[in-house]
Motif scaffolding. Structure first.
Motif, PDB file in Angstrom:
ATOM      1  N   ASP A 178      -6.141  -0.102  12.017  1.00 14.91           N
ATOM      2  CA  ASP A 178      -4.856  -0.637  11.589  1.00 14.91           C
ATOM      3  C   ASP A 178      -4.895  -0.877  10.077  1.00 14.91           C
ATOM      4  N   PHE A 179      -4.385   0.091   9.330  1.00 16.39           N
ATOM      5  CA  PHE A 179      -4.425   0.001   7.872  1.00 16.39           C
ATOM      6  C   PHE A 179      -3.448  -1.029   7.329  1.00 16.39           C
ATOM      7  N   THR A 180      -2.398  -1.313   8.073  1.00 15.62           N
ATOM      8  CA  THR A 180      -1.436  -2.317   7.637  1.00 15.62           C
ATOM      9  C   THR A 180      -2.101  -3.685   7.536  1.00 15.62           C
ATOM     10  N   ALA A 181      -2.936  -3.999   8.513  1.00 12.69           N
ATOM     11  CA  ALA A 181      -3.645  -5.283   8.486  1.00 12.69           C
ATOM     12  C   ALA A 181      -4.595  -5.342   7.297  1.00 12.69           C
ATOM     13  N   ALA A 182      -5.273  -4.244   7.021  1.00 11.62           N
ATOM     14  CA  ALA A 182      -6.185  -4.202   5.878  1.00 11.62           C
ATOM     15  C   ALA A 182      -5.413  -4.396   4.582  1.00 11.62           C
ATOM     16  N   TYR A 183      -4.250  -3.769   4.476  1.00 11.99           N
ATOM     17  CA  TYR A 183      -3.412  -3.897   3.282  1.00 11.99           C
ATOM     18  C   TYR A 183      -2.982  -5.347   3.098  1.00 11.99           C
ATOM     19  N   GLU A 184      -2.480  -5.951   4.160  1.00  7.35           N
ATOM     20  CA  GLU A 184      -1.992  -7.333   4.071  1.00  7.35           C
ATOM     21  C   GLU A 184      -3.126  -8.314   3.789  1.00  7.35           C
ATOM     22  N   ASP A 185      -4.288  -8.124   4.414  1.00  6.60           N
ATOM     23  CA  ASP A 185      -5.436  -8.995   4.162  1.00  6.60           C
ATOM     24  C   ASP A 185      -5.912  -8.873   2.714  1.00  6.60           C
ATOM     25  N   SER A 186      -5.911  -7.655   2.208  1.00  8.02           N
ATOM     26  CA  SER A 186      -6.340  -7.429   0.822  1.00  8.02           C
ATOM     27  C   SER A 186      -5.377  -8.092  -0.143  1.00  8.02           C
ATOM     28  N   LEU A 187      -4.098  -7.997   0.157  1.00  8.41           N
ATOM     29  CA  LEU A 187      -3.088  -8.599  -0.698  1.00  8.41           C
ATOM     30  C   LEU A 187      -3.229 -10.119  -0.733  1.00  8.41           C
ATOM     31  N   LYS A 188      -3.599 -10.715   0.407  1.00 13.08           N
ATOM     32  CA  LYS A 188      -3.750 -12.168   0.473  1.00 13.08           C
ATOM     33  C   LYS A 188      -4.908 -12.675  -0.378  1.00 13.08           C
ATOM     34  N   GLU A 189      -5.869 -11.810  -0.668  1.00 10.24           N
ATOM     35  CA  GLU A 189      -7.006 -12.235  -1.487  1.00 10.24           C
ATOM     36  C   GLU A 189      -6.657 -12.340  -2.966  1.00 10.24           C
ATOM     37  N   LEU A 190      -5.516 -11.797  -3.362  1.00  8.11           N
ATOM     38  CA  LEU A 190      -5.083 -11.885  -4.753  1.00  8.11           C
ATOM     39  C   LEU A 190      -4.290 -13.160  -4.978  1.00  8.11           C
ATOM     40  N   LYS A 191      -4.241 -13.612  -6.232  1.00  7.24           N
ATOM     41  CA  LYS A 191      -3.376 -14.738  -6.578  1.00  7.24           C
ATOM     42  C   LYS A 191      -1.928 -14.305  -6.373  1.00  7.24           C
ATOM     43  N   SER A 192      -1.041 -15.279  -6.205  1.00  6.74           N
ATOM     44  CA  SER A 192       0.340 -14.968  -5.835  1.00  6.74           C
ATOM     45  C   SER A 192       1.052 -14.111  -6.883  1.00  6.74           C
ATOM     46  N   PHE A 229      -6.787  -4.679  -6.748  1.00  3.69           N
ATOM     47  CA  PHE A 229      -6.301  -4.629  -5.374  1.00  3.69           C
ATOM     48  C   PHE A 229      -6.911  -3.446  -4.627  1.00  3.69           C
ATOM     49  N   LYS A 230      -6.974  -2.287  -5.268  1.00  2.00           N
ATOM     50  CA  LYS A 230      -7.542  -1.092  -4.620  1.00  2.00           C
ATOM     51  C   LYS A 230      -8.996  -1.306  -4.236  1.00  2.00           C
ATOM     52  N   THR A 231      -9.740  -1.980  -5.093  1.00  2.00           N
ATOM     53  CA  THR A 231     -11.144  -2.258  -4.796  1.00  2.00           C
ATOM     54  C   THR A 231     -11.268  -3.121  -3.542  1.00  2.00           C
ATOM     55  N   ILE A 232     -10.464  -4.161  -3.468  1.00  2.81           N
ATOM     56  CA  ILE A 232     -10.484  -5.038  -2.299  1.00  2.81           C
ATOM     57  C   ILE A 232     -10.058  -4.265  -1.060  1.00  2.81           C
ATOM     58  N   LEU A 233      -9.001  -3.461  -1.183  1.00  2.05           N
ATOM     59  CA  LEU A 233      -8.496  -2.690  -0.051  1.00  2.05           C
ATOM     60  C   LEU A 233      -9.533  -1.679   0.445  1.00  2.05           C
TER      61      LEU A 233
END
Length: 151
Positions: free
Chosen positions: A85-99, A134-138
């Motif tokens: 599920d790449f959508t979950a990976a995308y959303e989780d990665s996004l959450k690790e960034l500051k707002s 973001f790409k690195t985290i993703l």
């Protein structure tokens, strides 16, 4: 200009055939050269024409290489990872960034980096740096998911 160039049509075809190894592709290159030279008002010499043909070939070669790599990567990647599920990976990665970085990633993805930079006043370099973070985290999240799916 085109009439003058067409006098040497056989030479252009021979040269293009030598560099691309295929007569049909050589004809396409020479036709592209004619199109490129159509709008030029100044007088050009033969070496300039040879450079134009060579550069057209190199451009086409590079495009084909990128296309081959992209198609191969997509086929290989989707076949191996259909259950992830790449959508979950995308959303989780996004959450690790500051707002504020999340907003930059979202808006620059939607609008494009150049448009977003123009509209927001944020430098293109800053946007690219944040997107790379973001790409690195993703990538790491996807690798983790791949490892989990193999187990």
């Amino acid at each position: 200009m085109i009439k003058e160039l067409s006098k040497y049509h056989d030479q252009w075809i021979n040269y293009a055939t030598k560099i691309c190894g295929n007569h049909q592709d050589a004809q396409d290159l020479v036709h592209d050269m004619y199109l490129k030279m159509y709008d030029i008002d100044k007088e050009v010499n033969h070496s300039y024409i040879y450079c134009v043909i060579k550069n057209l070939f190199l451009d086409q070669y590079r495009k084909n290489k990128v296309k081959e790599k992209t198609v191969f990567y997509q086929e290989e990647y989707t076949e191996q990872n259909e259950e992830i599920d790449f959508t979950a990976a995308y959303e989780d990665s996004l959450k690790e960034l500051k707002s504020y970085k999340q907003l930059i990633v979202n808006f620059s993805t939607k609008d494009g980096v150049n448009n977003f930079a123009r509209q927001s006043g944020i430098s293109r370099a800053t946007i690219i740096r944040i997107r790379n973070e973001f790409k690195t985290i993703l990538c790491q999240k996807v690798k983790d998911l791949e490892i989990q799916s193999q187990n």
